[in-house]
Design an enzyme around this catalytic site. Structure first.
Site, PDB file in Angstrom:
ATOM      1  N   CYS A 225      -2.010  -6.383  -8.262  1.00 47.93           N
ATOM      2  CA  CYS A 225      -2.936  -6.083  -7.387  1.00 47.93           C
ATOM      3  C   CYS A 225      -3.961  -6.840  -7.156  1.00 47.93           C
ATOM      4  O   CYS A 225      -4.432  -7.004  -5.960  1.00 47.93           O
ATOM      5  CB  CYS A 225      -3.460  -4.510  -7.520  1.00 47.93           C
ATOM      6  SG  CYS A 225      -4.185  -4.445  -9.236  1.00 47.93           S
TER       7      CYS A 225
ATOM      8  N   HIS B 100      -7.345  -0.864 -10.955  1.00 46.84           N
ATOM      9  CA  HIS B 100      -6.554  -1.289  -9.508  1.00 46.84           C
ATOM     10  C   HIS B 100      -8.093  -1.941  -8.754  1.00 46.84           C
ATOM     11  O   HIS B 100      -8.992  -1.689  -9.183  1.00 46.84           O
ATOM     12  CB  HIS B 100      -6.375  -0.130  -8.562  1.00 46.84           C
ATOM     13  CG  HIS B 100      -5.465  -0.402  -7.480  1.00 46.84           C
ATOM     14  ND1 HIS B 100      -4.396  -1.149  -7.580  1.00 46.84           N
ATOM     15  CD2 HIS B 100      -5.592   0.018  -6.249  1.00 46.84           C
ATOM     16  CE1 HIS B 100      -3.785  -1.305  -6.308  1.00 46.84           C
ATOM     17  NE2 HIS B 100      -4.785  -0.608  -5.323  1.00 46.84           N
TER      18      HIS B 100
ATOM     19  N   ASP C 128      -5.387  -1.597   1.410  1.00 46.03           N
ATOM     20  CA  ASP C 128      -4.719  -1.723  -0.123  1.00 46.03           C
ATOM     21  C   ASP C 128      -3.362  -2.532   0.070  1.00 46.03           C
ATOM     22  O   ASP C 128      -2.472  -1.894   0.777  1.00 46.03           O
ATOM     23  CB  ASP C 128      -4.622  -0.436  -0.688  1.00 46.03           C
ATOM     24  CG  ASP C 128      -4.251  -0.637  -2.044  1.00 46.03           C
ATOM     25  OD1 ASP C 128      -3.968  -1.809  -2.474  1.00 46.03           O
ATOM     26  OD2 ASP C 128      -4.360   0.357  -2.837  1.00 46.03           O
TER      27      ASP C 128
END
Length: 695
Positions: A427, A471, A487
């Site tokens: 991520c 995250h 995202d």
């Protein structure tokens, strides 16, 4: 033999001849308590200090056994100087709560070399009790609390053995007495815990620690969060007043990174100085409203709080810091509980950015990643900002991009390598690359770091967010809409956002691959998962209702009682509880003393003996032995001299000679017969004296 050994042990010290030596059993319990008290700090203390403490304690025990001698003054001074020098060299001028605790442990370890007499035992006893209190600065879970309480129990058993070394069955008897004492005092302890006024201190002393905490930081390099993904430690737990939000909506915002320094994202501006506030770790009290949620966060040594979007503070120990972020008044150096409320109007959209803010969110290094810059310019020429964002997400979905915990090492132009060559990352990689492209295309963008997800605890009562839920995602600023969450991970690996990290890397098999002790690694074993959740539930309730029972929680509980109570009423109740407890203790002690005297036949005989002496005109003086009293009675009344001496010798024989329990009744009967004979002789002697005076 033990008495002779203790005598020899003390002979080496001229000032200790008159002091009581420490029984071996008492010393062993003291050493055991010390070992237990070091356990809660095992991950904070340097390895050499733990080894030194072990050697010093073993040295003291071997001296007790007569195998070694304790060091003299010069050797003891040398050992102290060497260990202090090692401590100074390892500390390197840092002063934190860890270094202070380490020095305290070192001082306790050195104390073993001069623990020779009962007086030294008492000194070390109270020092170890203080060390038990220090442990709660670092560990407050129920497991470590039980270990600390067990250590205190060992200290108390050792204290009993010190004062009664010849007590038969002292191991069982010692723990039995402790258990009975606990049962007697537990009601008072519970009442004082509930009603004793709990007020936050007027000062704030952060527990500044040199120990690294597991959790996110205020900088992000491409591999940082992937390292956190291999940790199953708890980050925080959350209890909702209403239904839990869907997994995909559990975005826990922590901080914003908006400045790219080479390959590292960081905060452009450090947080402004803010005077430390009072200690407030119990935010949130009373039942949760439908739109509220409580967060119990593990220590991070940072000031940021983790919250959902569109939240407002519902407790006074957290405040809004702008940009939909929240902060504490002081670093979270211990578990902290705070309450938030979800609100549709919590934050109004930013409809315009001034020139300074736009430049802030468009900042990029002057060079690097030429392919990404070229792609951004091409997309910006053909697409509007919202369309460009959607196009990049579509590229991530349609092309062969992979979400992995085993990303390749990034070369110098890492963004180019990720977007055009290897297409494998985590991520942090994708969030950083997307932000770079958006800024190169003229779209203000920033990285948000926090957590995403959370698994239900036992019974679904709360959510557990762990470090592997860490995250990073992107927010872009769009005209008329303000800041919008984007995202890239949701486009590349939807399962990561919908159900969690384990499902996202299931085929790769990299979930907690380096953590063999984590129960979360073995989720196929239902029994292990059930056990882990039950243990977590116990610890969670301990943290909320015992450790977290402080001022606001107490006042909220008291307000629910009939009539309502404040600090003034709590003070009166506490004084009443203490007074009542002292009264009951006095009454029980008095009754027990009288009952003991009634049960002790020898005690009754001695009391009658003293009474006989006083009636014969021989006052009983404090501290006199029966033999001294018998000699004084013989001088005053020669007629009973032989009987009085025989009685005194029988008393001495009973108290200073070990007798079989079967002979105790015979001895008691003999003493009673002797005492009756003395009374008759005194009575006859008095009658003869009276008759002689009449004549």
């Amino acid at each position: 033999m033990n008495v002779l050994r203790r005598f020899k042990f003390n002979q080496g010290n001229a000032g200790d001849h008159a002091e009581q030596a420490i029984p071996g059993g008492a010393l062993l319990w003291l050493i055991g308590a010390f070992a237990l008290l070091l356990a809660p700090q095992w991950d904070r203390l340097p390895w050499w200090l733990v080894g030194a403490c072990a050697v010093l304690a073993v040295w003291r025990w071997m001296a007790q056994q007569g195998r070694f001698r304790l060091p003299g003054r010069w050797l003891k001074t040398g050992v102290m100087l060497v260990l202090v020098a090692i401590y100074v060299a390892t500390v390197q001028g840092r002063f934190t709560v860890d270094t202070a605790a380490s020095f305290f442990v070192l001082a306790v370890g050195l104390k073993w070399l001069e623990t020779r007499t009962a007086r030294d035992f008492y000194v070390l006893f109270f020092i170890l009790v203080y060390l038990a209190a220090v442990n709660f600065l670092f560990q407050q879970s129920i497991v470590w609390a039980l270990i600390t309480f067990a250590a205190i129990g060992c200290l108390l058993v050792g204290l009993q053995i010190l004062n009664a070394p010849a007590l038969p069955g002292n191991f069982r008897a010692g723990w039995k007495r402790l258990g009975l004492l606990l049962l007697k005092t537990l009601p008072i302890v519970v009442l004082l815990f509930v009603f004793f006024p709990r007020m936050a201190p007027l000062w704030s002393v952060p527990l500044v620690s040199g120990q690294a905490r597991s959790g996110i930081s205020d900088t992000m390099r491409p591999g940082d969060i992937s390292n956190l993904a291999q940790s199953s430690e708890r980050a925080f737990r959350v209890t909702f007043g209403g239904e839990n939000p869907a997994y995909r909506d559990r975005y826990w915002r922590g901080l914003i990174l908006d400045y790219l320094d080479g390959e590292t994202w960081r905060q452009r501006d450090e947080a402004p100085f803010r005077r430390l506030g009072r200690v407030a770790t119990d935010g949130g009290a009373g039942p949760l409203a439908e739109n509220e949620y409580d967060v119990l966060m593990e220590p991070t040594d940072q000031r940021w709080a983790f919250t959902l979007e569109n939240s407002v503070a519902a407790s006074n120990n957290v405040f809004a810091a702008g940009e939909d972020l929240f902060r504490f008044e002081r670093p979270a150096d211990s578990p902290i509980r705070y309450r938030m409320a979800l609100s549709a109007t919590a934050s109004s959209p930013v409809l315009a950015l001034d020139g300074v803010e736009r430049n802030r969110y468009l900042q990029l290094p002057r060079s690097g990643n030429p392919k990404t810059r070229a792609l951004a310019e091409q997309m910006a020429a053909d697409l509007k900002p919202a369309e460009l964002v959607n196009a990049l997400m579509r590229r991530f979905r349609e092309q062969a991009y992979y979400y992995t915990l085993r990303p390749p090492t990034m070369p110098k132009d890492g963004v180019d390598a990720l977007l055009f060559d290897n297409k494998r990352g985590f991520c942090a990689h994708y969030a950083g690359a997307s932000t770079f492209l958006f800024r190169a295309a003229g779209i203000p963008a920033r990285i948000v770091v926090g957590y995403q997800g959370g698994d239900p605890g036992a019974g679904g009562e709360y959510l557990i967010v762990r470090q592997y839920d860490a995250h990073a995602w992107v927010e872009v600023w769009l005209e008329g809409r303000g800041w919008v969450r984007v995202d890239p991970t949701a486009a590349i690996a939807p399962s990561r956002i919908e159900s969690g990290l384990r499902d996202a890397v299931e085929e790769e098999g990299s979930f907690l691959e380096n953590d063999f002790t984590s129960l979360q690694r073995y989720q196929d074993f239902a029994a292990l998962q059930w056990l882990g959740l039950q243990l977590d539930r116990i610890n969670y309730q301990w943290q909320r209702w015992v450790v977290g029972y402080q001022g606001q929680s107490q006042l909220d509980l008291m307000s629910r009682l009939p009539g309502g109570m404040g600090l003034k009423e709590l003070g009166y109740i506490t004084a009443g509880i203490v007074g009542f407890a002292l009264l009951i203790a006095g009454v029980v002690s008095g009754l027990s003393l009288r009952a003991g005297e009634r049960r002790d036949g020898f005690g009754r005989v001695l009391e009658n003996w003293r009474r006989v002496c006083q009636q014969a005109g021989v006052p009983v003086r404090s501290g006199e032995t029966p033999m001294v009293q018998a000699e004084r009675l013989a001088q005053a009344r020669p007629a009973v001299a032989e009987s009085a001496r025989t009685f005194a010798r029988a008393v001495n024989s009973h108290y200073y000679r070990q007798a079989l329990s079967s002979h105790r009744d015979e001895e008691l009967q003999r003493l009673q017969r002797l005492l009756k004979a003395i009374k008759r002789q005194l009575r006859h002697d008095g009658q003869r004296s009276s008759t002689g005076s009449v004549k």
